[in-house]
Scaffold this active site. Structure first.
Site, short mmCIF file in Angstrom:
data_model
loop_
_atom_site.label_atom_id
_atom_site.label_comp_id
_atom_site.label_asym_id
_atom_site.label_seq_id
_atom_site.Cartn_x
_atom_site.Cartn_y
_atom_site.Cartn_z
N TYR A 47 4.95 1.97 -3.48
CA TYR A 47 5.10 0.53 -3.65
C TYR A 47 3.91 0.02 -4.46
O TYR A 47 2.76 0.34 -4.15
CB TYR A 47 5.12 -0.16 -2.28
CG TYR A 47 5.20 -1.68 -2.32
CD1 TYR A 47 4.12 -2.44 -1.88
CD2 TYR A 47 6.31 -2.34 -2.81
CE1 TYR A 47 4.17 -3.82 -1.90
CE2 TYR A 47 6.37 -3.73 -2.82
CZ TYR A 47 5.29 -4.47 -2.37
OH TYR A 47 5.34 -5.84 -2.40
N ASP A 100 -2.71 3.55 -8.73
CA ASP A 100 -2.64 2.34 -7.91
C ASP A 100 -3.50 2.60 -6.67
O ASP A 100 -3.04 3.20 -5.70
CB ASP A 100 -1.19 2.04 -7.54
CG ASP A 100 -1.09 0.81 -6.66
OD1 ASP A 100 0.04 0.31 -6.47
OD2 ASP A 100 -2.14 0.35 -6.15
N LYS A 150 -7.00 -5.54 -1.88
CA LYS A 150 -7.34 -5.39 -0.47
C LYS A 150 -8.85 -5.36 -0.21
O LYS A 150 -9.50 -6.40 -0.23
CB LYS A 150 -6.63 -4.14 0.10
CG LYS A 150 -5.09 -4.28 0.07
CD LYS A 150 -4.40 -3.11 0.71
CE LYS A 150 -2.91 -3.10 0.41
NZ LYS A 150 -2.13 -3.98 1.29
P1 KE4 Z 1 -0.29 -7.28 -2.87
O1 KE4 Z 1 0.43 -7.97 -4.00
O2 KE4 Z 1 0.49 -7.34 -1.58
O3 KE4 Z 1 -1.76 -7.76 -2.74
O4 KE4 Z 1 -0.45 -5.74 -3.26
C1 KE4 Z 1 0.70 -5.01 -3.57
C2 KE4 Z 1 0.44 -3.53 -3.37
C3 KE4 Z 1 0.20 -2.75 -4.49
N1 KE4 Z 1 -0.05 -1.42 -4.37
C4 KE4 Z 1 -0.08 -0.82 -3.16
C5 KE4 Z 1 -0.35 0.64 -3.08
C6 KE4 Z 1 0.16 -1.59 -1.98
O5 KE4 Z 1 0.14 -0.96 -0.78
C7 KE4 Z 1 0.41 -2.96 -2.08
C8 KE4 Z 1 0.70 -3.83 -0.87
N2 KE4 Z 1 0.68 -3.15 0.39
C9 KE4 Z 1 1.54 -3.73 1.41
C10 KE4 Z 1 1.49 -2.87 2.68
N3 KE4 Z 1 1.50 -1.47 2.48
C11 KE4 Z 1 1.18 -5.14 1.68
C12 KE4 Z 1 1.74 -5.71 2.96
C13 KE4 Z 1 2.72 -6.82 2.68
O6 KE4 Z 1 3.52 -6.70 1.72
O7 KE4 Z 1 2.67 -7.81 3.43
#
Ligand code: KE4
Length: 422
Positions: A142, A237, A265
């Site tokens: 993701y 990523d 994060k």
């Molecule tokens: P954000 O746009 O949510 O800040 O980041 C997206 C993203 C990009 N790359 C990786 C590897 C990620 O894990 C994420 C977002 N992680 C999820 C949980 N695994 C966020 C939780 C949520 O969507 O509320």
């Protein structure tokens, strides 16, 4: 009715699903979310005055623990100087320098407001730099919710992507090629068929969105070689792994140097920060010094920068090895307790992150991860919550420890597992 339930009922009238990000609705574990009043160290305090030992840790950012004194102080001080200037500030330079000094592949970095913005922008840059349009990603990885990444494997050839959600045109994912994680042969086939059109490969160097899945020996090295051979860019990523797998992220730990890196994060210390960076020759293509446009009103926000800088400053002297050993001991004991109940358990653990899959395994990719018993996970989630432990409300996420998790926190966790009737 609990205060959480009252708030959730109100929230569902005002916010889709009652939450501002879907996974928080706890639908996949068949329950409702607990509303949080405050958090400190490794604990959450619910609006119903219940303390929970936390392993979600805001989905990764809180490696120092909640409400770390130096982060809180930095944010409070920054707020007193104004919350946003719309002009550069010192802290943007300081955080950029901290990222450049820590992450091996990053010579220049652009701050954005989320991981989604970071990966979206890195893809645009890779397409501009190479003049190509196709992107290779891995099933189960993701990279945020921008359209090109919301692709699923179409029927027939694994490479024919279809939109993973309504609202994404088929044309948008037509250039997204998919391969199974850890499958270098399938990836090489994609390059053999379309290599001259492939702008980049984007990969989580430790998969964290299908549960925790580690790269098999040679996988990341093979991606590096394929990108070099076909002159495509390799994008790591590291939104989850950055500053978690080591102070230099996964690339610092595994010794593989990508062309572009996406962060998020931890670098925001809990405030909205994402970033993308890489070799100077690529990053200088970004507006205004280059011709690739990307912008953001609150990018480099002084409060977010202050939180991020305070976090990285504290992490620079943190004992990652000790936390890794403590995390592994906890995860091993948890797995042993659950196996002792006659349950199938595959445990993946690295640094301060682990996932317990309720399946015999192996779990090397998304198809194998999906064999895990999600109903059993839902029962495990409920039992641990009852025992005062907050786990991710999904079988396909990661449990995170922090430098704030105490021995008492771990003992509460193990006791909850021992008492769990699954
Ligand atoms: P954000 O746009 O949510 O800040 O980041 C997206 C993203 C990009 N790359 C990786 C590897 C990620 O894990 C994420 C977002 N992680 C999820 C949980 N695994 C966020 C939780 C949520 O969507 O509320």
């Amino acid at each position: 009715m609990s205060r959480s339930d009252e708030l959730f009922a109100q929230a569902q009238q005002l916010i889709p699903g009652g939450v501002n990000s879907p996974v928080r609705a706890c639908r996949s574990v068949g329950t409702s979310p607990l509303f949080i009043e405050s958090a400190k160290d490794a604990r959450l305090l619910t609006v119903d005055d219940e303390w929970l030992v936390d392993y979600v840790m805001s989905w990764g950012p809180m490696l120092l623990g909640h409400a770390h004194p130096s982060v809180t102080a930095a944010v409070v001080a920054a707020a007193g100087r104004g919350t946003s200037y719309g002009a550069p500030c010192t802290c943007e330079v300081d955080l950029a320098r901290a990222v450049v000094d820590a992450v091996p592949s990053v010579e220049m970095v652009r701050m954005v407001n989320s991981g989604t913005e970071a990966t979206m922008s890195a893809l645009r840059l890779a397409r501009a730099v190479t003049g190509r349009t196709k992107v290779v990603k891995f099933k189960g990885c993701y990279h945020g919710h921008s359209d090109p990444f919301l692709a699923e494997a179409g029927s027939g050839l694994a490479t024919l992507s279809i939109p993973g959600t309504p609202g994404v045109p088929a044309s948008t994912v037509a250039d997204t090629l998919l391969a199974p994680y850890n499958d270098l042969e399938a990836t090489a086939e994609l390059f053999k068929a379309s290599g001259e059109e492939i702008a980049c490969v984007i990969v989580e160097p430790m998969a964290g969105n299908m549960g925790l899945i580690l790269p098999e020996p040679g996988f990341l090295e093979g991606l590096r070689e394929l990108c070099d051979k076909y002159e495509s860019l390799l994008i790591f990523d590291e939104v989850i792994t950055g500053f978690r797998l080591s102070f230099g992220g996964a690339q610092g730990r595994f010794g593989i140097v990508p062309d572009l890196t996406c962060l998020g994060k931890i670098i925001g210390g809990g405030l909205p920060v994402g970033a993308y960076g890489g070799k100077r020759k690529y990053m200088e293509r970004i507006s205004p010094c280059g011709d690739v446009y990307q912008a953001g009103t609150l990018s480099g926000n002084p409060l977010a920068m202050a939180a991020g800088l305070a976090t990285l400053t504290a992490l620079k002297s943190a004992d990652y090895g000790a936390l890794e050993a403590r995390t592994k001991a906890l995860a091993d004991e948890l797995a042993a307790i659950l196996r002792g109940k006659g349950l199938p358990v595959t445990l993946h653990c690295i640094a301060s992150a682990f996932t317990i899959f309720f399946t015999e395994g192996p779990v090397r990719n998304f198809d194998e991860a999906k064999k895990a018993d999600t109903e059993l996970y839902a029962r495990y989630f409920a039992a641990m919550r009852k025992g005062g432990v907050n786990l991710a409300p999904s079988a396909f996420e990661v449990s995170f420890t922090s430098f704030a998790h105490s021995g008492e926190d771990f003992e509460i966790t193990l006791e909850a597992a021992r008492k769990a009737e699954l």
